[in-house]
Design an enzyme around this catalytic site. Structure first.
Site: not given
Ligand code: GCO
Length: 455
Positions: A170, A361
């Site tokens: 990200e 994710e």
């Molecule tokens: C993000 C990260 C994760 C977060 C999840 C929930 O996207 O911020 O990859 O570490 O914890 O997405 O917010």
């Protein structure tokens, strides 16, 4: 292509997994020579993290990984996405190597192998060594050089056991949110020009990650970026709204997805940034656009887009503001839009021709979900999961090369500036006793993985 219908199981080679990240679960923040990360530093600044929560202990996964992998295996988890903590390997970012850090991950991978779990390893999931931040962090090319060395070291060390690599997690979050808005570590509020430069440096690191895997990953190694692209969903699935959504998606994501796919920075991005556009050195885009094997998408939410109405602003779309009573999780940013999975993967495939896409994710954050008589009845998470898997399945049925899904997250963990109160896990963690309790959603997901079907 195998034809799948609404009720058929997911393809046999579809990867189901769970995800987490080093800083959020390991704890042991200063153990065995680990250096301070920007999050270790940031969490100690009053008012930056809810409850003043630190990462010092987190889920204590550092000392309990074997127990955690046994629990994963008991749920039928066969793939786990994790990240390596850069400050464990190079405590100062680019100074001396910390062998104890490498040893820890050797033990961890051995335990995963023992439990039959395949690692998917992210090289960087936000825990930049604080020593590098002191020298400019992502605003500086020093960080790019340091990352190149770190990536080489890690892939050389673990290339024998790790075959699935993710370069960065990200880019927007550790650049724009961290150096622009200041809500994430290191909490800086810099000019647009500086923020755009952090993006560029991150893209260069992605390129170095790909280069390192090609150089040292050995036979069968695969690598890609995990992006949290700006996702949109057409208000109606009509040709006009779909075309508007596609145009919106292409423009919003061009400066990352276009760049890594060999298109440089597009004209709209350069026009938008003007004199604040990143400084690009000779050869940068060759590195940035080295071919990858898959694209990872972190999907949580989306913007609704429709055709036509934005014509007055010279845009072929209109993005709709969500009404206040639109359903969302407890995380304020997490509006519940399951079709996001379908449209993000479909549009990435159509725009960039990706042969393989993974949802790296997907999950939902809620406040404390109490353990009652040994159970956490998180039906809201079970529904979230079911609705999103349905859209993943629809994408596959429509010919999108969606090859896997990683649920965020295996266990409740450190949700960055929201601290420990915001829970994303399918396993409950009691942060006083560190006891783990699988929630109803864990049992549900176990059944999905076992049957490869949406139950
Ligand atoms: C993000 C990260 C994760 C977060 C999840 C929930 O996207 O911020 O990859 O570490 O914890 O997405 O917010």
């Amino acid at each position: 292509m195998t034809t799948i219908t609404y009720s058929s199981p997911f393809p046999n080679d579809f990867v189901f997994g769970v995800a987490a990240a080093s800083a959020q679960i390991e704890g042991a923040a200063f153990t065995d020579g680990k250096g301070e990360s920007i999050w270790d530093h940031f969490c100690r600044i009053p008012g930056k993290v809810a409850g003043g929560d630190t990462l010092d202990t987190a889920c204590d996964h550092y000392h309990r990984f074997d127990e955690d992998f046994a629990l994963m295996a008991s749920l039928g988890v066969k793939h786990y996405r994790l990240s390596i903590a850069w400050p464990r390997i190079y405590p100062q970012g680019d100074g001396p190597l910390n062998q104890a850090g490498l040893d820890f991950y050797h033990r961890l991978f051995a335990s995963m192998a023992k439990h039959g779990i395949t690692p998917w390893v992210t090289l960087f999931h936000w825990d930049l060594p604080q020593a590098l931040e002191a020298r400019g962090g992502w605003t500086s090319r020093i960080t790019v050089d340091a990352f190149a060395r770190y990536a080489d070291t890690v892939v050389q060390a673990f290339g024998g056991v790790v075959k699935h690599w993710i370069t960065l997690n990200e880019i927007r979050c550790f650049t724009l949110l961290a150096y622009g808005y200041g809500s994430k570590a290191p909490g800086r509020q810099e000019s647009a020009a500086v923020v755009n430069q952090t993006y560029h440096h991150a893209l260069l690191c992605h390129g170095h990650g790909v280069r390192a895997v090609r150089a040292h990953g050995g036979a069968g190694a695969r690598v890609g970026l995990t992006d949290n692209c700006d996702v949109c969903v057409p208000v109606t699935e009509t040709p006009a709204d779909i075309a508007a959504a596609k145009a919106w998606f292409a423009e919003k994501n061009a400066h990352i997805l276009g760049a890594i796919h060999g298109r440089g920075y597009d004209a709209a991005y350069l026009a938008r940034t003007g004199a604040d556009a990143p400084v690009v050195a000779a050869g940068d885009f060759e590195l940035i656009s080295l071919p990858t094997d898959f694209l990872g998408l972190n999907i949580y939410t989306a913007t609704y887009v429709r055709a036509g109405q934005g014509a007055a602003q010279g845009e072929p779309w209109e993005a709709l503001a969500l009404p206040h009573n639109y359903p969302r999780a407890d995380s304020a940013w997490l509006n519940l839009v399951p079709q996001a999975i379908y449209w993000a993967s479909r549009l990435c495939h159509e725009l960039y021709g990706h042969a393989s896409i993974f949802i790296t994710e997907n999950g939902c954050g809620y406040d404390e979900e109490p353990v009652v008589k040994g159970e956490v009845i998180d039906l809201h998470r079970r529904d979230y999961l079911r609705n999103h898997l349905r859209e993943a399945h629809r994408a596959i049925a429509d010919g999108v090369p969606l090859d896997g899904y990683f649920l965020w997250s295996f266990i409740d963990n450190y949700e960055w500036e929201d601290g420990y109160r915001r829970r994303f896990g399918i396993v409950h963690c009691d942060f006083d006793t560190l006891q783990r309790t699988p929630k109803l959603s864990a049992r549900y997901y176990a059944d999905v993985m076992r049957t490869r079907s949406i139950l």
